[in-house]
Design a protein around this motif. Structure first.
Motif, PDB file in Angstrom:
ATOM      1  N   VAL A 105      11.644  35.383 -67.828  1.00 24.36           N
ATOM      2  CA  VAL A 105      10.405  35.893 -68.436  1.00 24.36           C
ATOM      3  C   VAL A 105      10.023  35.151 -69.708  1.00 24.36           C
ATOM      4  N   HIS A 106      10.941  34.382 -70.280  1.00 20.16           N
ATOM      5  CA  HIS A 106      10.596  33.540 -71.428  1.00 20.16           C
ATOM      6  C   HIS A 106      10.019  32.194 -70.992  1.00 20.16           C
ATOM      7  N   ASP A 107      10.077  31.894 -69.710  1.00 13.24           N
ATOM      8  CA  ASP A 107       9.547  30.642 -69.180  1.00 13.24           C
ATOM      9  C   ASP A 107       8.023  30.741 -69.103  1.00 13.24           C
ATOM     10  N   PRO A 108       7.310  29.874 -69.813  1.00  7.66           N
ATOM     11  CA  PRO A 108       5.838  29.943 -69.801  1.00  7.66           C
ATOM     12  C   PRO A 108       5.219  29.777 -68.426  1.00  7.66           C
ATOM     13  N   SER A 109       5.915  29.149 -67.488  1.00  5.56           N
ATOM     14  CA  SER A 109       5.346  29.036 -66.143  1.00  5.56           C
ATOM     15  C   SER A 109       5.395  30.379 -65.415  1.00  5.56           C
ATOM     16  N   CYS A 110       6.247  31.274 -65.842  1.00  7.93           N
ATOM     17  CA  CYS A 110       6.340  32.609 -65.247  1.00  7.93           C
ATOM     18  C   CYS A 110       5.480  33.605 -66.014  1.00  7.93           C
ATOM     19  N   CYS A 111       5.588  33.596 -67.320  1.00  7.19           N
ATOM     20  CA  CYS A 111       4.907  34.585 -68.170  1.00  7.19           C
ATOM     21  C   CYS A 111       4.175  33.893 -69.312  1.00  7.19           C
ATOM     22  N   PRO A 112       3.096  33.185 -69.016  1.00 12.62           N
ATOM     23  CA  PRO A 112       2.408  32.443 -70.079  1.00 12.62           C
ATOM     24  C   PRO A 112       1.786  33.335 -71.155  1.00 12.62           C
ATOM     25  N   GLU A 113       1.556  34.589 -70.848  1.00 12.69           N
ATOM     26  CA  GLU A 113       0.933  35.503 -71.809  1.00 12.69           C
ATOM     27  C   GLU A 113       1.931  36.066 -72.824  1.00 12.69           C
ATOM     28  N   TRP A 114       3.237  35.924 -72.579  1.00 12.88           N
ATOM     29  CA  TRP A 114       4.247  36.472 -73.474  1.00 12.88           C
ATOM     30  C   TRP A 114       4.440  35.537 -74.667  1.00 12.88           C
ATOM     31  N   SER A 115       4.520  36.137 -75.837  1.00 12.75           N
ATOM     32  CA  SER A 115       4.928  35.406 -77.034  1.00 12.75           C
ATOM     33  C   SER A 115       5.879  36.302 -77.802  1.00 12.75           C
ATOM     34  N   ASP A 116       6.825  35.694 -78.482  1.00 11.48           N
ATOM     35  CA  ASP A 116       7.877  36.432 -79.176  1.00 11.48           C
ATOM     36  C   ASP A 116       7.282  37.260 -80.314  1.00 11.48           C
ATOM     37  N   PRO A 117       7.429  38.584 -80.258  1.00  7.84           N
ATOM     38  CA  PRO A 117       6.899  39.430 -81.318  1.00  7.84           C
ATOM     39  C   PRO A 117       7.878  39.630 -82.472  1.00  7.84           C
ATOM     40  N   GLY A 118       8.980  38.879 -82.463  1.00  7.93           N
ATOM     41  CA  GLY A 118      10.012  39.091 -83.480  1.00  7.93           C
ATOM     42  C   GLY A 118      10.797  40.350 -83.153  1.00  7.93           C
ATOM     43  N   GLU A 119      11.064  41.148 -84.153  1.00 10.35           N
ATOM     44  CA  GLU A 119      11.854  42.369 -83.936  1.00 10.35           C
ATOM     45  C   GLU A 119      11.005  43.555 -83.496  1.00 10.35           C
ATOM     46  N   GLY A 120       9.699  43.408 -83.467  1.00  7.59           N
ATOM     47  CA  GLY A 120       8.815  44.501 -83.076  1.00  7.59           C
ATOM     48  C   GLY A 120       8.339  44.371 -81.647  1.00  7.59           C
ATOM     49  N   SER A 121       7.143  44.861 -81.430  1.00 11.94           N
ATOM     50  CA  SER A 121       6.508  44.749 -80.121  1.00 11.94           C
ATOM     51  C   SER A 121       5.037  44.421 -80.331  1.00 11.94           C
TER      52      SER A 121
END
Length: 156
Positions: free
Chosen positions: A100-116
């Motif tokens: 899920v950290h792979d941009p080809s799988c989940c391009p919309e995800w970005s690391d929110p740090g310790e939050g959400s």
């Protein structure tokens, strides 16, 4: 894994199975209400129904197929979930984080740090190449569906 079921079903069939809200967490995207159910933090009625069918073992979500009413999922939904299960069932929790950290799988995800951070459906569709016109149609249809649900549930 149920927590990342929205892309394959949406782009092939034009709908989501869960109708849930999407959030980015440190380890990847989640379905918010589903995650609350998994953690045992949902409202009492929803949690009671969930607990009849599902349980966790460590990071794994398990279910008892013998107690789940067959009519709760359509044949298309059953097919989608079977395909996702086939693709990811051998992966460990740590391997799924990599997926899920792979941009080809989940391009919309970005690391929110310790939050959400909420992931808007528009962002999911846009990052997957859906046109602005198609996004507007999808959002309008989902809003109409939500309005119909509010109306029908208010009558019960």
């Amino acid at each position: 894994p149920l927590w990342y079921v929205y892309l394959p079903d949406f782009f092939r069939w034009g709908f989501t199975i869960t109708e849930d809200e999407y959030y980015a967490l440190k380890h990847g995207p989640i379905l918010s209400r589903t995650f609350d159910l998994i953690k045992g933090n949902a409202d009492r009625n929803a949690q009671a129904v969930w607990d009849e069918f599902f349980f966790t073992e460590g990071y794994d979500l398990r279910g008892d197929k013998t107690t789940r009413p067959a009519e709760t999922l359509s044949p298309v939904e059953e097919q989608i979930l079977a395909e996702i299960d086939d693709r990811y069932k051998s992966k460990t929790y740590r391997e799924m984080i990599d997926v899920v950290h792979d941009p080809s799988c989940c391009p919309e995800w970005s690391d929110p740090g310790e939050g959400s951070k909420r992931i808007a459906l528009q962002d999911i569709l846009s990052s997957s190449g859906v046109s602005e016109d198609e996004i507007a149609e999808v959002i309008e249809e989902l809003e109409r569906h939500e309005e119909e649900n509010r109306y029908f549930f208010s009558m019960s």
